[in-house]
Design a protein around this motif. Structure first.
Motif, short mmCIF file in Angstrom:
data_model
loop_
_atom_site.label_atom_id
_atom_site.label_comp_id
_atom_site.label_asym_id
_atom_site.label_seq_id
_atom_site.Cartn_x
_atom_site.Cartn_y
_atom_site.Cartn_z
N SER A 32 49.06 57.30 42.40
CA SER A 32 49.11 55.92 41.94
C SER A 32 47.74 55.27 42.04
O SER A 32 46.91 55.65 42.86
CB SER A 32 50.15 55.12 42.74
OG SER A 32 49.76 55.04 44.07
N SER A 33 47.50 54.30 41.19
CA SER A 33 46.27 53.52 41.24
C SER A 33 46.63 52.07 40.99
O SER A 33 47.67 51.76 40.42
CB SER A 33 45.27 54.01 40.19
OG SER A 33 45.78 53.83 38.89
N SER A 34 45.77 51.17 41.42
CA SER A 34 46.04 49.75 41.22
C SER A 34 44.84 49.08 40.59
O SER A 34 43.70 49.52 40.75
CB SER A 34 46.41 49.08 42.54
OG SER A 34 45.31 49.11 43.42
N ARG A 35 45.10 48.00 39.87
CA ARG A 35 44.06 47.21 39.22
C ARG A 35 44.34 45.75 39.51
O ARG A 35 45.43 45.25 39.26
CB ARG A 35 44.08 47.46 37.72
CG ARG A 35 43.05 46.66 36.97
CD ARG A 35 43.04 47.06 35.48
NE ARG A 35 42.18 46.15 34.76
CZ ARG A 35 42.62 45.20 33.93
NH1 ARG A 35 43.91 45.08 33.70
NH2 ARG A 35 41.79 44.40 33.33
N GLU A 36 43.35 45.07 40.04
CA GLU A 36 43.48 43.66 40.38
C GLU A 36 42.72 42.84 39.35
O GLU A 36 41.63 43.22 38.91
CB GLU A 36 42.88 43.43 41.77
CG GLU A 36 42.95 42.01 42.26
CD GLU A 36 42.31 41.85 43.63
OE1 GLU A 36 42.42 40.73 44.17
OE2 GLU A 36 41.73 42.79 44.16
N THR A 37 43.29 41.71 38.93
CA THR A 37 42.60 40.78 38.04
C THR A 37 42.76 39.35 38.55
O THR A 37 43.77 39.02 39.15
CB THR A 37 43.13 40.84 36.59
OG1 THR A 37 44.52 40.56 36.59
CG2 THR A 37 42.88 42.19 35.96
N TRP A 38 41.74 38.56 38.33
CA TRP A 38 41.77 37.14 38.70
C TRP A 38 41.64 36.32 37.43
O TRP A 38 40.88 36.67 36.53
CB TRP A 38 40.60 36.77 39.61
CG TRP A 38 40.45 37.58 40.85
CD1 TRP A 38 41.44 38.14 41.61
CD2 TRP A 38 39.22 37.93 41.49
NE1 TRP A 38 40.91 38.79 42.68
CE2 TRP A 38 39.54 38.69 42.63
CE3 TRP A 38 37.89 37.68 41.21
CZ2 TRP A 38 38.58 39.19 43.49
CZ3 TRP A 38 36.92 38.19 42.07
CH2 TRP A 38 37.27 38.93 43.20
N ILE A 39 42.33 35.21 37.38
CA ILE A 39 42.15 34.24 36.30
C ILE A 39 41.39 33.06 36.90
O ILE A 39 41.78 32.52 37.93
CB ILE A 39 43.50 33.77 35.71
CG1 ILE A 39 44.31 34.95 35.20
CG2 ILE A 39 43.27 32.72 34.63
CD1 ILE A 39 43.69 35.70 34.06
N LEU A 40 40.28 32.69 36.25
CA LEU A 40 39.46 31.57 36.69
C LEU A 40 39.32 30.58 35.56
O LEU A 40 39.46 30.92 34.39
CB LEU A 40 38.07 32.06 37.12
CG LEU A 40 38.12 32.98 38.33
CD1 LEU A 40 37.57 34.32 37.97
CD2 LEU A 40 37.35 32.36 39.45
N LYS A 41 39.05 29.33 35.91
CA LYS A 41 38.85 28.29 34.90
C LYS A 41 37.59 27.50 35.21
O LYS A 41 37.12 27.46 36.35
CB LYS A 41 40.05 27.36 34.82
CG LYS A 41 40.29 26.52 36.06
CD LYS A 41 41.53 25.65 35.90
CE LYS A 41 41.76 24.82 37.15
NZ LYS A 41 42.95 23.97 37.02
N TYR A 42 37.04 26.89 34.16
CA TYR A 42 35.83 26.08 34.27
C TYR A 42 36.08 24.80 33.48
O TYR A 42 36.44 24.85 32.30
CB TYR A 42 34.64 26.84 33.68
CG TYR A 42 33.29 26.29 34.08
CD1 TYR A 42 32.52 26.92 35.04
CD2 TYR A 42 32.78 25.14 33.49
CE1 TYR A 42 31.29 26.43 35.41
CE2 TYR A 42 31.56 24.63 33.85
CZ TYR A 42 30.81 25.28 34.81
OH TYR A 42 29.58 24.78 35.18
#
Length: 135
Positions: free
Chosen positions: A103-113
């Motif tokens: 198994s592998s994992s991928r992390e993502t962040w949502i940012l705003k400006y």
């Protein structure tokens, strides 16, 4: 009757104030990429579309002026750097794929400006602050 009119007026003022304070944002998706055996991370960025002559691919990284990917001590160091640049953290997701031992994992962040009262040129400069490149 006077009481109903007063309450209605207060309600309308409150609603108008809420709508007047709405802000305009641009968003991006950041994926921290860990460095195998070294610790720390680099960042991949995606604005959700092509920006001028920049086409975002899976290899697009946040780089310094010389085109070398920026290295961060850890994910918190990267988030602090993004915050210093004016980006606000919204949310994150982790996707796990595979099964059993593969198994592998991928992390993502949502940012705003916040881009209230900014021209299109100023917004393009916000996108350009990451100096994205394909190393």
């Amino acid at each position: 009757m006077k009481r109903a009119i007063t309450i209605f007026a207060i309600l309308m003022i409150t609603l108008c104030t809420c709508f007047a304070q709405s802000k305009r944002y641009v968003y991006c998706e950041i994926s921290p990429v860990g460095k195998f055996f070294k610790g720390g991370c680099t960042l991949k960025v995606n604005y959700g579309q092509a920006m001028g002559n920049i086409v975002f691919t899976k290899k697009t990284r946040v780089c310094d002026e010389s085109g070398k990917p920026l290295n961060f001590n850890n994910r918190v160091d990267a988030l602090n750097w993004l915050s210093e640049k004016g980006w606000e953290y919204c949310s994150s997701t982790t996707t796990v794929s595979g099964s059993d031992g593969d198994s592998s994992s991928r992390e993502t962040w949502i940012l705003k400006y916040c881009v209230d009262d900014m021209t299109d040129e100023q917004i393009q400069a916000i996108y350009g602050q990451f100096n994205v490149k394909e190393p």
